[in-house]
Design an enzyme around this catalytic site. Structure first.
Site, PDB file in Angstrom:
ATOM      1  N   CYS B 247       0.863  -1.189   0.000  1.00 55.30           N
ATOM      2  CA  CYS B 247       0.000   0.000   0.000  1.00 55.30           C
ATOM      3  C   CYS B 247       0.886   1.221   0.000  1.00 55.30           C
ATOM      4  O   CYS B 247       1.700   1.386  -0.900  1.00 55.30           O
ATOM      5  CB  CYS B 247      -0.974  -0.026   1.169  1.00 55.30           C
ATOM      6  SG  CYS B 247      -0.198  -0.094   2.789  1.00 55.30           S
ATOM      7  N   ARG B 252      -2.130  -0.710   5.453  1.00 60.29           N
ATOM      8  CA  ARG B 252      -3.358  -1.268   4.905  1.00 60.29           C
ATOM      9  C   ARG B 252      -3.110  -2.670   4.334  1.00 60.29           C
ATOM     10  O   ARG B 252      -3.967  -3.537   4.372  1.00 60.29           O
ATOM     11  CB  ARG B 252      -3.911  -0.342   3.814  1.00 60.29           C
ATOM     12  CG  ARG B 252      -4.538   0.916   4.351  1.00 60.29           C
ATOM     13  CD  ARG B 252      -4.847   1.911   3.252  1.00 60.29           C
ATOM     14  NE  ARG B 252      -3.664   2.594   2.756  1.00 60.29           N
ATOM     15  CZ  ARG B 252      -3.691   3.554   1.834  1.00 60.29           C
ATOM     16  NH1 ARG B 252      -4.833   3.921   1.298  1.00 60.29           N
ATOM     17  NH2 ARG B 252      -2.585   4.147   1.444  1.00 60.29           N
TER      18      ARG B 252
END
Lengths: 144, 299
Positions: B247, B252
């Site tokens: 990410c 994430r």
């Protein structure tokens, strides 16, 4: 134009520095709880607000310049107390200042609060983003 | 393993049901000996506003990162942290957090780097617990320090570095950022602070699956069937045995790493934590812009 901290922000900074690290987070939480409500005329005008993209959570800003005096309004959700705290510091510290005073605030003010080790530099970038956007709006709205 | 496994039916459909617990199970096990609850949030103040009774706070930014090198803490640092939080090597850890466990999954991934055996996520995280009106407290526990051993961090299995990603090109890659970050739109906005990378776009051939798609409306994980449709079919990882997710800084993608590893049972999943802030600024690595995955660069 010189870069200097207005008294209102200097006072907030000194309040943070007077505390130990753990208590600084508590003070930030107090600011978060004290983010002023929007005035009635702005409450349903989300179209006027600018989203702060640097923040993960939805934070919206609106700057008014009336007779050379700056008024800052912000909303941030209760589930994002840190971001609310940052917004509250800027709303309370910048509202009522002159255009020149707001534009003179150093861009890295967020890093001056003594929060880098308690909050982390990455998160402080969100506050730097807010300040940059407030100053840009002040510039735009005072140019006319 | 110290605490019993949550027998909830939905969890049994996942590849590794022992990696999740439901809010109902946790509420019944708040006082189970050997169980430590850890809250890890994106927002550093949320724990202070109220947390699950007995939970300790771990902050990813300030406690799991090395303060100088862009890396995680070492074995000695991890042992100190675990001791301070009252965690034994044998403890069952249940991690939960805000935003569908985004940062909680990151913490869990870092705990896995140190081989802590029994770490579980609370399905639905903090928001689900609160939505169900379960107990919260602002009392800070003061756990007795433990004798957590110094264990070496093992990066190879679940962590990818830039060179690993280059060598991996041609095998499945998943970009879990927002669509605007994937296409490269979010870069040149005049008078706006930069986004932390010099170029916008994605790693060639990477498929876009924003991380939050793994969560249902109530914040819990989607069913095994829905997850398979998203990742195996739509993102075309199929029966691949080696997948890398990335990410912006690796937070994430830890969430997606958890989904692929523990819920779908993909044998080898690595999180590229250098992610776009490294790749998008590195010299002479290939990138692609636009909505298509793009071609494999000639070597």
């Amino acid at each position: 134009m010189s870069t200097a901290l207005p008294d209102s922000l200097a006072e907030i900074r000194d309040d943070f520095h007077a505390l130990g690290e753990k208590d600084r987070l508590q003070l930030l939480l107090e600011f978060s709880n004290e983010l002023p409500e929007l005035p009635p005329e702005h409450r349903d005008r989300t179209d006027l607000f600018e989203r702060v993209e640097e923040c993960q959570s939805p934070v919206f800003l609106l700057v008014d310049v009336r007779d050379g005096t700056v008024h800052v309004h912000a909303t941030a959700p209760a589930e994002s107390p840190t971001t609310r705290g940052f917004a509250s510091i800027l709303v309370q510290g910048l509202s009522g200042l002159s255009v020149d005073d707001v534009l003179a605030v150093p861009a890295d003010f967020a890093f001056d609060l003594g929060l880098t080790s308690a909050v982390s530099p990455l998160r402080l970038r969100g506050m730097t983003g807010m300040l940059g956007r407030i100053q840009r709006q002040v510039r735009e709205k005072s140019a006319a | 393993m110290t605490a019993p496994i949550d027998p909830d039916a939905k969890l049994q459909s996942y590849a590794h049901p022992e990696r999740l617990v439901t809010t109902a199970w946790l509420e019944q096990n708040l006082r189970t000996p050997g169980l430590v609850i850890v809250e890890c949030d994106e927002d550093v103040l949320l724990y202070e506003t109220g947390h699950i009774p007995g939970a300790v706070k771990v902050d990813w930014h300030t406690e799991l990162n090395d303060p100088v090198v862009r890396d995680y803490i070492d074995g000695a640092g991890f042992a100190r942290l675990m001791s301070a939080k009252g965690i034994d090597r044998e403890s069952t850890i249940v991690v939960y957090g805000d935003k569908s466990n985004w940062w909680a999954a990151y913490a869990l991934w870092v705990f896995a780097l140190f081989g802590h055996e029994d770490v579980r996520l609370l399905d639905g995280g903090r928001d689900r617990w609160i939505a169900e009106d379960r107990a919260l407290t602002t009392e800070h526990p003061s756990p007795a320090p433990t004798d957590y051993p110094v264990v070496e961090r093992h990066d190879d299995e679940i962590r990818a570095f830039k060179d690993d990603v280059l060598a991996h090109l041609g095998k499945p890659l998943i970009d879990v950022r927002s669509p605007e970050e994937y296409t490269g739109e979010r870069t040149h906005m005049p008078a706006y602070p930069d986004e932390g990378a010099l170029r916008g776009g994605h790693i060639p051939t990477a498929r876009s699956v924003p991380w939050a798609r793994a969560a249902a409306e109530d914040g819990t994980f989607r069913s095994a069937e829905e997850l398979a449709a998203i990742y195996r079919d739509e993102a075309a990882i199929g029966e691949a045995e080696d997948v890398i997710a990335y990410c912006r800084i690796g937070e994430r993608s830890s969430h997606t790493w958890f989904v692929l590893t523990h819920l779908l049972g993909v044998p080898r999943v690595r999180n590229y934590d250098g992610s776009w802030t490294e790749w998008g600024s590195a010299v002479r690595v290939p990138i692609t812009t636009g909505a298509e995955p793009g071609e494999l660069p000639a070597r």
